[in-house]
Motif scaffolding. Structure first.
Motif, PDB file in Angstrom:
ATOM      1  N   ALA A  46      53.216 -27.317  65.123  1.00  0.00           N
ATOM      2  CA  ALA A  46      53.203 -25.857  65.253  1.00  0.00           C
ATOM      3  C   ALA A  46      51.849 -25.348  65.729  1.00  0.00           C
ATOM      4  O   ALA A  46      50.805 -25.925  65.407  1.00  0.00           O
ATOM      5  N   TYR A  47      51.895 -24.268  66.469  1.00  0.00           N
ATOM      6  CA  TYR A  47      50.693 -23.578  66.935  1.00  0.00           C
ATOM      7  C   TYR A  47      50.482 -22.391  66.002  1.00  0.00           C
ATOM      8  O   TYR A  47      51.336 -21.514  65.880  1.00  0.00           O
ATOM      9  N   VAL A  48      49.338 -22.366  65.304  1.00  0.00           N
ATOM     10  CA  VAL A  48      49.077 -21.354  64.284  1.00  0.00           C
ATOM     11  C   VAL A  48      48.183 -20.258  64.865  1.00  0.00           C
ATOM     12  O   VAL A  48      47.062 -20.526  65.298  1.00  0.00           O
ATOM     13  N   VAL A  49      48.702 -19.042  64.860  1.00  0.00           N
ATOM     14  CA  VAL A  49      47.970 -17.887  65.390  1.00  0.00           C
ATOM     15  C   VAL A  49      47.697 -16.926  64.241  1.00  0.00           C
ATOM     16  O   VAL A  49      48.619 -16.495  63.543  1.00  0.00           O
ATOM     17  N   GLY A  50      46.430 -16.592  64.026  1.00  0.00           N
ATOM     18  CA  GLY A  50      46.061 -15.637  62.995  1.00  0.00           C
ATOM     19  C   GLY A  50      45.815 -14.273  63.589  1.00  0.00           C
ATOM     20  O   GLY A  50      45.189 -14.153  64.649  1.00  0.00           O
ATOM     21  N   LEU A  51      46.324 -13.240  62.927  1.00  0.00           N
ATOM     22  CA  LEU A  51      46.096 -11.864  63.373  1.00  0.00           C
ATOM     23  C   LEU A  51      45.366 -11.111  62.271  1.00  0.00           C
ATOM     24  O   LEU A  51      45.845 -11.056  61.130  1.00  0.00           O
ATOM     25  N   THR A  52      44.214 -10.547  62.608  1.00  0.00           N
ATOM     26  CA  THR A  52      43.416  -9.850  61.615  1.00  0.00           C
ATOM     27  C   THR A  52      42.841  -8.577  62.212  1.00  0.00           C
ATOM     28  O   THR A  52      42.817  -8.399  63.430  1.00  0.00           O
ATOM     29  N   ARG A 132      51.984 -25.390  56.201  1.00  0.00           N
ATOM     30  CA  ARG A 132      52.522 -26.739  56.334  1.00  0.00           C
ATOM     31  C   ARG A 132      54.044 -26.749  56.199  1.00  0.00           C
ATOM     32  O   ARG A 132      54.748 -27.480  56.904  1.00  0.00           O
ATOM     33  N   VAL A 133      54.549 -25.948  55.266  1.00  0.00           N
ATOM     34  CA  VAL A 133      56.001 -25.883  55.073  1.00  0.00           C
ATOM     35  C   VAL A 133      56.683 -25.380  56.348  1.00  0.00           C
ATOM     36  O   VAL A 133      57.672 -25.962  56.820  1.00  0.00           O
ATOM     37  N   LEU A 134      56.167 -24.288  56.919  1.00  0.00           N
ATOM     38  CA  LEU A 134      56.764 -23.729  58.129  1.00  0.00           C
ATOM     39  C   LEU A 134      56.629 -24.688  59.313  1.00  0.00           C
ATOM     40  O   LEU A 134      57.533 -24.794  60.150  1.00  0.00           O
ATOM     41  N   ASP A 135      55.507 -25.392  59.380  1.00  0.00           N
ATOM     42  CA  ASP A 135      55.293 -26.392  60.428  1.00  0.00           C
ATOM     43  C   ASP A 135      56.349 -27.493  60.317  1.00  0.00           C
ATOM     44  O   ASP A 135      57.021 -27.839  61.298  1.00  0.00           O
ATOM     45  N   ALA A 136      56.520 -28.020  59.127  1.00  0.00           N
ATOM     46  CA  ALA A 136      57.497 -29.088  58.915  1.00  0.00           C
ATOM     47  C   ALA A 136      58.929 -28.612  59.120  1.00  0.00           C
ATOM     48  O   ALA A 136      59.806 -29.402  59.467  1.00  0.00           O
ATOM     49  N   ALA A 137      59.156 -27.307  58.926  1.00  0.00           N
ATOM     50  CA  ALA A 137      60.504 -26.756  59.089  1.00  0.00           C
ATOM     51  C   ALA A 137      60.872 -26.549  60.556  1.00  0.00           C
ATOM     52  O   ALA A 137      61.964 -26.056  60.854  1.00  0.00           O
ATOM     53  N   GLY A 138      59.976 -26.927  61.464  1.00  0.00           N
ATOM     54  CA  GLY A 138      60.311 -26.903  62.881  1.00  0.00           C
ATOM     55  C   GLY A 138      59.891 -25.659  63.628  1.00  0.00           C
ATOM     56  O   GLY A 138      60.350 -25.432  64.756  1.00  0.00           O
ATOM     57  N   CYS A 139      59.010 -24.835  63.057  1.00  0.00           N
ATOM     58  CA  CYS A 139      58.524 -23.655  63.765  1.00  0.00           C
ATOM     59  C   CYS A 139      57.593 -24.090  64.897  1.00  0.00           C
ATOM     60  O   CYS A 139      56.705 -24.925  64.695  1.00  0.00           O
ATOM     61  N   ASP A 140      57.801 -23.529  66.078  1.00  0.00           N
ATOM     62  CA  ASP A 140      56.920 -23.825  67.208  1.00  0.00           C
ATOM     63  C   ASP A 140      55.630 -23.019  67.123  1.00  0.00           C
ATOM     64  O   ASP A 140      54.563 -23.497  67.509  1.00  0.00           O
ATOM     65  N   VAL A 141      55.756 -21.785  66.632  1.00  0.00           N
ATOM     66  CA  VAL A 141      54.615 -20.889  66.491  1.00  0.00           C
ATOM     67  C   VAL A 141      54.643 -20.307  65.083  1.00  0.00           C
ATOM     68  O   VAL A 141      55.705 -19.905  64.587  1.00  0.00           O
ATOM     69  N   ILE A 142      53.483 -20.276  64.431  1.00  0.00           N
ATOM     70  CA  ILE A 142      53.363 -19.636  63.118  1.00  0.00           C
ATOM     71  C   ILE A 142      52.342 -18.511  63.242  1.00  0.00           C
ATOM     72  O   ILE A 142      51.188 -18.738  63.602  1.00  0.00           O
ATOM     73  N   LEU A 143      52.792 -17.289  62.975  1.00  0.00           N
ATOM     74  CA  LEU A 143      51.926 -16.119  63.026  1.00  0.00           C
ATOM     75  C   LEU A 143      51.510 -15.770  61.601  1.00  0.00           C
ATOM     76  O   LEU A 143      52.360 -15.555  60.742  1.00  0.00           O
ATOM     77  N   VAL A 144      50.207 -15.741  61.359  1.00  0.00           N
ATOM     78  CA  VAL A 144      49.682 -15.431  60.023  1.00  0.00           C
ATOM     79  C   VAL A 144      48.980 -14.083  60.099  1.00  0.00           C
ATOM     80  O   VAL A 144      47.943 -13.949  60.740  1.00  0.00           O
TER      81      VAL A 144
END
Length: 319
Positions: A46-52, A132-144
């Motif tokens: 997964a590609y993790v993108v943080g928005l702040t 990690r849970v969302l990554d393992a669940a197959g998400c391509d992109v995780i927006l935090v």
């Protein structure tokens, strides 16, 4: 339900299984170690993108617009929306997901609100494991999406592959934007609500501030500044393009792998420090700790020597 079954169902994209795994993380369940061991070989895609950004700049609206853009591209998206906890009741409204209700019925989107539970830095303490849970669940992109941060709550930079800092016109002068941390963590800067007066001036001030602090060499990444009106979806494709370019640059220069190693090192350190803190807490009524405190109080030992003795007792090392 056992952990293996939960992980298998999460890999199949079942939201209830993902929810239960994140709940195990948030509750520091005794099964947490088993969960993390099962997830370890399934993560890293997964590609993790943080928005702040400060309160009111449109983080939730921008996150929702990015979800729409990524879904149009056929990518599975996970969202962690962090809300502040009340210092009095400990509760949290968890209202960020209300602004993303349009995605609630989309099986390709998983949205989870998390309370900070008193953790500073703009994130919840369980955020790394939830990612990690969302990554393992197959998400391509995780927006935090962080809480509305101040000038030093920049923990997202340590948890995301790419950090997006949002600003809006009319939120204060340029000096506020230049204060500690916030201009040092951004990989992409977004001036949202660009239909308001002062948006161009905000972008110019931001560009000037970035230039003043610039110490980049040839080939280094220069954070782009993108103007958006997230409520209407304007400029969101440009933000996605900037994110894709940053990821490509990181992969080309081996920065992405280095960031992820640093993130893993911080996570290991946090877990180890938390475990040590718990062991020290269990010594609060211990006679050895009381004896050390008495020696510091009467001046026969300094606190550093006492601390060294306490650590030696915990680790079994000889002084």
């Amino acid at each position: 339900m056992d952990v293996g079954t939960l992980v298998e169902q999460a890999r199949e994209g079942r939201p209830r299984a993902v929810a239960r795994l994140i709940s195990l993380v948030e509750g520091a369940s005794p099964q947490l170690r088993e969960v993390m061991a099962a997830l370890a070989p399934l993560t890293g895609g997964a590609y993790v993108v943080g928005l702040t950004g400060s309160p009111g700049v449109g983080k939730s609206t921008s996150t929702s617009a990015l979800v729409s853009a990524y879904r149009k591209a056929g990518r599975r998206v996970g969202v962690l929306a962090v809300d502040p906890s009340s210092p009095f009741s400990g509760g949290a409204l968890l209202g960020d997901r209300v602004r993303m209700s349009e995605h609630a019925s989309d099986p390709g989107v998983y949205i989870r609100s998390m309370a900070t539970r008193g953790h500073l830095g703009g994130l919840a303490w369980a955020a790394p494991q939830a990612i990690r849970v969302l990554d393992a669940a197959g998400c391509d992109v995780i927006l935090v999406e962080t809480v509305g941060v101040g000038q030093s709550e920049v923990e997202i930079a340590a948890q995301a592959d790419t950090s997006v800092v949002l600003l809006a016109p009319g939120m204060g002068d340029g000096i506020q934007a230049a204060k500690a941390g916030i201009l040092e963590i951004g990989d992409v800067y977004v001036v949202n609500k660009a239909d308001r007066d002062g948006a161009d001036a905000t972008a110019r001030e931001l560009n000037h501030m970035l230039g003043l602090g610039e110490s980049r060499g040839p080939g280094d990444w220069r954070p782009p500044i993108v103007k958006t009106v997230a409520a209407r979806g304007e400029g969101i494709d440009e933000v996605v393009d900037a994110l894709d370019k940053h990821r490509a640059w990181m992969e080309e220069h081996s920065v992405l792998a280095a960031r992820r190693r640093t993130r893993a090192a911080r996570e290991i350190e946090t877990i180890a420090v938390t475990a040590l803190r718990a062991r020290i807490g269990s010594l609060s009524g211990d006679q050895h700790l009381s004896a050390l405190a008495a020696r510091v109080t009467d001046g026969t030992a300094d606190p550093y020597t006492a601390a060294d003795e306490l650590i030696a007792g915990l680790t079994g090392e000889q002084q």
